[in-house]
Write a protein that holds these residues in place. Structure first.
Motif, PDB file in Angstrom:
ATOM      1  N   LYS A 115      29.671  59.854 105.320  1.00 47.39           N
ATOM      2  CA  LYS A 115      31.354  59.646 104.723  1.00 47.39           C
ATOM      3  C   LYS A 115      31.554  58.622 104.387  1.00 47.39           C
ATOM      4  O   LYS A 115      31.856  58.291 102.794  1.00 47.39           O
ATOM      5  CB  LYS A 115      32.615  60.129 105.826  1.00 47.39           C
ATOM      6  N   PHE A 116      30.913  57.144 104.566  1.00 45.13           N
ATOM      7  CA  PHE A 116      31.252  56.034 104.410  1.00 45.13           C
ATOM      8  C   PHE A 116      30.067  55.109 103.844  1.00 45.13           C
ATOM      9  O   PHE A 116      29.067  55.776 104.434  1.00 45.13           O
ATOM     10  CB  PHE A 116      31.930  54.703 105.206  1.00 45.13           C
ATOM     11  N   GLN A 117      29.773  54.308 103.080  1.00 45.77           N
ATOM     12  CA  GLN A 117      28.410  54.028 102.002  1.00 45.77           C
ATOM     13  C   GLN A 117      28.879  52.308 102.050  1.00 45.77           C
ATOM     14  O   GLN A 117      29.656  52.363 101.350  1.00 45.77           O
ATOM     15  CB  GLN A 117      27.927  54.518 100.864  1.00 45.77           C
ATOM     16  N   PRO A 118      27.847  51.932 102.233  1.00 50.56           N
ATOM     17  CA  PRO A 118      27.533  50.463 102.294  1.00 50.56           C
ATOM     18  C   PRO A 118      27.519  50.334 100.403  1.00 50.56           C
ATOM     19  O   PRO A 118      27.089  50.776  99.413  1.00 50.56           O
ATOM     20  CB  PRO A 118      26.556  49.574 102.970  1.00 50.56           C
ATOM     21  N   ALA A 119      29.004  49.493 100.067  1.00 50.81           N
ATOM     22  CA  ALA A 119      28.464  48.333  97.937  1.00 50.81           C
ATOM     23  C   ALA A 119      28.710  47.680  98.626  1.00 50.81           C
ATOM     24  O   ALA A 119      29.729  46.717  98.342  1.00 50.81           O
ATOM     25  CB  ALA A 119      29.615  49.609  97.908  1.00 50.81           C
ATOM     26  N   GLY A 120      27.011  46.644  98.568  1.00 45.83           N
ATOM     27  CA  GLY A 120      27.628  45.090  99.169  1.00 45.83           C
ATOM     28  C   GLY A 120      28.161  45.328  99.897  1.00 45.83           C
ATOM     29  O   GLY A 120      27.539  45.200 101.326  1.00 45.83           O
ATOM     30  N   SER A 121      29.023  44.021 100.554  1.00 46.81           N
ATOM     31  CA  SER A 121      30.054  43.365 101.409  1.00 46.81           C
ATOM     32  C   SER A 121      30.596  44.011 101.870  1.00 46.81           C
ATOM     33  O   SER A 121      31.864  43.540 102.939  1.00 46.81           O
ATOM     34  CB  SER A 121      30.258  42.074 101.071  1.00 46.81           C
ATOM     35  N   VAL A 122      31.390  45.281 101.098  1.00 45.46           N
ATOM     36  CA  VAL A 122      32.159  45.821 101.360  1.00 45.46           C
ATOM     37  C   VAL A 122      31.422  47.216 101.897  1.00 45.46           C
ATOM     38  O   VAL A 122      30.422  47.664 101.585  1.00 45.46           O
ATOM     39  CB  VAL A 122      33.301  46.471 100.396  1.00 45.46           C
ATOM     40  N   TRP A 123      32.320  48.938 101.978  1.00 46.28           N
ATOM     41  CA  TRP A 123      32.533  50.130 102.154  1.00 46.28           C
ATOM     42  C   TRP A 123      33.097  50.992 101.686  1.00 46.28           C
ATOM     43  O   TRP A 123      34.525  50.513 101.307  1.00 46.28           O
ATOM     44  CB  TRP A 123      32.390  50.746 103.204  1.00 46.28           C
ATOM     45  N   ARG A 124      32.667  52.518 100.893  1.00 47.86           N
ATOM     46  CA  ARG A 124      33.655  52.738  99.845  1.00 47.86           C
ATOM     47  C   ARG A 124      32.889  54.807 100.928  1.00 47.86           C
ATOM     48  O   ARG A 124      32.222  54.480 101.561  1.00 47.86           O
ATOM     49  CB  ARG A 124      33.104  52.466  98.560  1.00 47.86           C
ATOM     50  N   ALA A 125      33.798  54.957  99.581  1.00 52.79           N
ATOM     51  CA  ALA A 125      33.719  57.027 100.618  1.00 52.79           C
ATOM     52  C   ALA A 125      32.067  57.341  99.396  1.00 52.79           C
ATOM     53  O   ALA A 125      32.166  56.762  98.166  1.00 52.79           O
ATOM     54  CB  ALA A 125      34.759  57.305  99.505  1.00 52.79           C
ATOM     55  N   THR A 126      31.592  57.623 100.290  1.00 49.19           N
ATOM     56  CA  THR A 126      30.224  58.477  99.570  1.00 49.19           C
ATOM     57  C   THR A 126      30.861  59.515  98.246  1.00 49.19           C
ATOM     58  O   THR A 126      31.480  60.456  98.027  1.00 49.19           O
ATOM     59  CB  THR A 126      29.237  59.713 101.137  1.00 49.19           C
ATOM     60  N   ARG A 127      29.775  59.403  97.558  1.00 46.27           N
ATOM     61  CA  ARG A 127      29.788  59.879  96.500  1.00 46.27           C
ATOM     62  C   ARG A 127      28.771  61.232  96.546  1.00 46.27           C
ATOM     63  O   ARG A 127      28.743  62.352  95.723  1.00 46.27           O
ATOM     64  CB  ARG A 127      27.986  59.116  95.199  1.00 46.27           C
ATOM     65  N   ASP A 128      28.534  61.806  97.642  1.00 45.45           N
ATOM     66  CA  ASP A 128      28.110  62.876  98.790  1.00 45.45           C
ATOM     67  C   ASP A 128      29.490  64.083  98.603  1.00 45.45           C
ATOM     68  O   ASP A 128      29.627  63.809  99.093  1.00 45.45           O
ATOM     69  CB  ASP A 128      26.874  62.894  99.431  1.00 45.45           C
ATOM     70  N   ARG A 129      29.141  65.215  97.716  1.00 49.02           N
ATOM     71  CA  ARG A 129      30.584  65.505  97.242  1.00 49.02           C
ATOM     72  C   ARG A 129      31.073  66.874  98.104  1.00 49.02           C
ATOM     73  O   ARG A 129      31.298  67.708  98.904  1.00 49.02           O
ATOM     74  CB  ARG A 129      30.696  66.748  95.774  1.00 49.02           C
ATOM     75  N   ALA A 130      29.048  66.865  99.453  1.00 49.20           N
ATOM     76  CA  ALA A 130      29.228  67.750 100.005  1.00 49.20           C
ATOM     77  C   ALA A 130      29.276  67.195 101.938  1.00 49.20           C
ATOM     78  O   ALA A 130      29.906  67.836 101.873  1.00 49.20           O
ATOM     79  CB  ALA A 130      27.298  67.979 101.114  1.00 49.20           C
ATOM     80  N   LEU A 131      29.274  65.522 101.534  1.00 50.81           N
ATOM     81  CA  LEU A 131      30.491  65.033 102.583  1.00 50.81           C
ATOM     82  C   LEU A 131      31.923  64.735 102.753  1.00 50.81           C
ATOM     83  O   LEU A 131      32.993  64.199 103.226  1.00 50.81           O
ATOM     84  CB  LEU A 131      29.812  64.052 102.795  1.00 50.81           C
ATOM     85  N   VAL A 132      32.619  64.581 101.200  1.00 49.63           N
ATOM     86  CA  VAL A 132      33.814  63.807 101.102  1.00 49.63           C
ATOM     87  C   VAL A 132      33.851  64.663  99.875  1.00 49.63           C
ATOM     88  O   VAL A 132      33.294  64.358  98.332  1.00 49.63           O
ATOM     89  CB  VAL A 132      33.712  62.941 100.318  1.00 49.63           C
ATOM     90  N   GLY A 133      34.576  66.240  99.777  1.00 47.18           N
ATOM     91  CA  GLY A 133      35.186  66.820  98.198  1.00 47.18           C
ATOM     92  C   GLY A 133      35.654  66.088  97.276  1.00 47.18           C
ATOM     93  O   GLY A 133      36.233  64.803  97.554  1.00 47.18           O
ATOM     94  N   ALA A 134      35.638  66.493  96.303  1.00 43.40           N
ATOM     95  CA  ALA A 134      36.076  66.049  95.407  1.00 43.40           C
ATOM     96  C   ALA A 134      37.855  65.093  95.555  1.00 43.40           C
ATOM     97  O   ALA A 134      37.964  65.049  94.803  1.00 43.40           O
ATOM     98  CB  ALA A 134      35.232  66.382  93.802  1.00 43.40           C
ATOM     99  N   GLY A 135      38.083  66.114  95.809  1.00 47.08           N
ATOM    100  CA  GLY A 135      39.492  65.637  95.955  1.00 47.08           C
ATOM    101  C   GLY A 135      40.207  64.994  96.765  1.00 47.08           C
ATOM    102  O   GLY A 135      41.500  64.646  97.267  1.00 47.08           O
ATOM    103  N   SER A 136      39.543  64.691  98.058  1.00 42.28           N
ATOM    104  CA  SER A 136      39.406  63.720  98.872  1.00 42.28           C
ATOM    105  C   SER A 136      39.017  62.407  99.021  1.00 42.28           C
ATOM    106  O   SER A 136      39.915  61.469 100.009  1.00 42.28           O
ATOM    107  CB  SER A 136      39.185  64.455  99.947  1.00 42.28           C
TER     108      SER A 136
END
Length: 245
Positions: free
Chosen positions: A11-32
């Protein structure tokens, strides 16, 4: 935690020193994506401040927060119920969080309860257990949605105001250290718009993502931060509470 070497970010992906929502729409829908993106930032910051010692991730699912806390704690215990939609090989204990937990008193330094409380039909019982198993210098990190759609039905029972969360802590003899609203009125309206746009064929999902991306960047501006401060008290997307002894 079972099989930590097999863990992968979800659900969460690392992005350098921070974390963000995954870009995988099967895990986090486009509306969320907006809600999950905001939640990732708040959770990452608070986990870095409070997670320590022996940690229990309650209602852990596929353990999406493991990457945020694994280097800050000495041991991880993963707990979920047998009917979870996110069953993985990482679970140490299968149990119903509405029932007494299979742990001794004063067992944990950190308890994580992320987007779980709304799925429990007996939340007061769980808070009594959290207080019982938490060590004297321990912390509970609890995140909940507020203005948010029904999810994981039929096990979606409640939405909690900040006053309900404070009541849970007080009635469990815990002190509230932080209670942080997640988003404000603009974020709530954007989340609703994105969820409707995502239902449209063809361009629906790209439009939903574009709107959320714009609002996410705007929310980090001075005007955006002011708007969140002014409106989050009454119209938040969700909350994160940190409580303890």
């Amino acid at each position: 935690m079972q099989n930590p070497e097999c863990w992968v970010a979800s659900k969460f992906q690392p992005a350098g020193s921070v974390w963000r929502a995954t870009r995988d729409r099967a895990l986090v829908g486009a509306g969320s994506r907006l809600y999950v993106e905001l939640l990732a930032g708040v959770l990452c910051a608070e986990i870095s401040k409070h997670a320590h010692g022996r940690l229990a991730d309650l209602g852990c699912g596929d353990v999406p927060l493991y990457g945020m806390y694994k280097d800050r704690v000495s041991e991880v215990v993963c707990v979920d119920w047998s009917q979870s939609r996110h069953r993985t090989s990482h679970i140490d204990f299968e149990c119903d969080l509405n029932q007494p937990l299979p742990f001794e008193a004063d067992s944990f330094d950190t308890l994580i309860l992320s987007d779980v409380l709304e799925h429990l039909c007996e939340p007061d019982a769980l808070w009594r257990e959290l207080s019982r198993i938490l060590r004297p210098d321990g912390r509970v990190l609890c995140s909940v949605p507020f203005f948010y759609w029904l999810h994981e039905s039929p096990h979606d029972y409640y939405r909690y105001t900040e006053y309900a969360l404070r009541r849970f802590a007080k009635n469990s003899s815990l002190k509230v250290f932080e209670l942080i609203p997640i988003g404000g009125s603009i974020e709530v309206m954007t989340d609703l718009l994105a969820k409707h746009l995502a239902l449209l064929p063809a361009l629906g999902e790209p439009l939903a993502l574009a709107v959320q991306t714009f609002v996410l960047y705007w929310s980090r501006s001075r005007a955006g931060r002011r708007t969140i401060v002014k409106t989050a008290r009454y119209i938040p997307l969700g909350y994160l509470m940190v409580a303890g002894r």
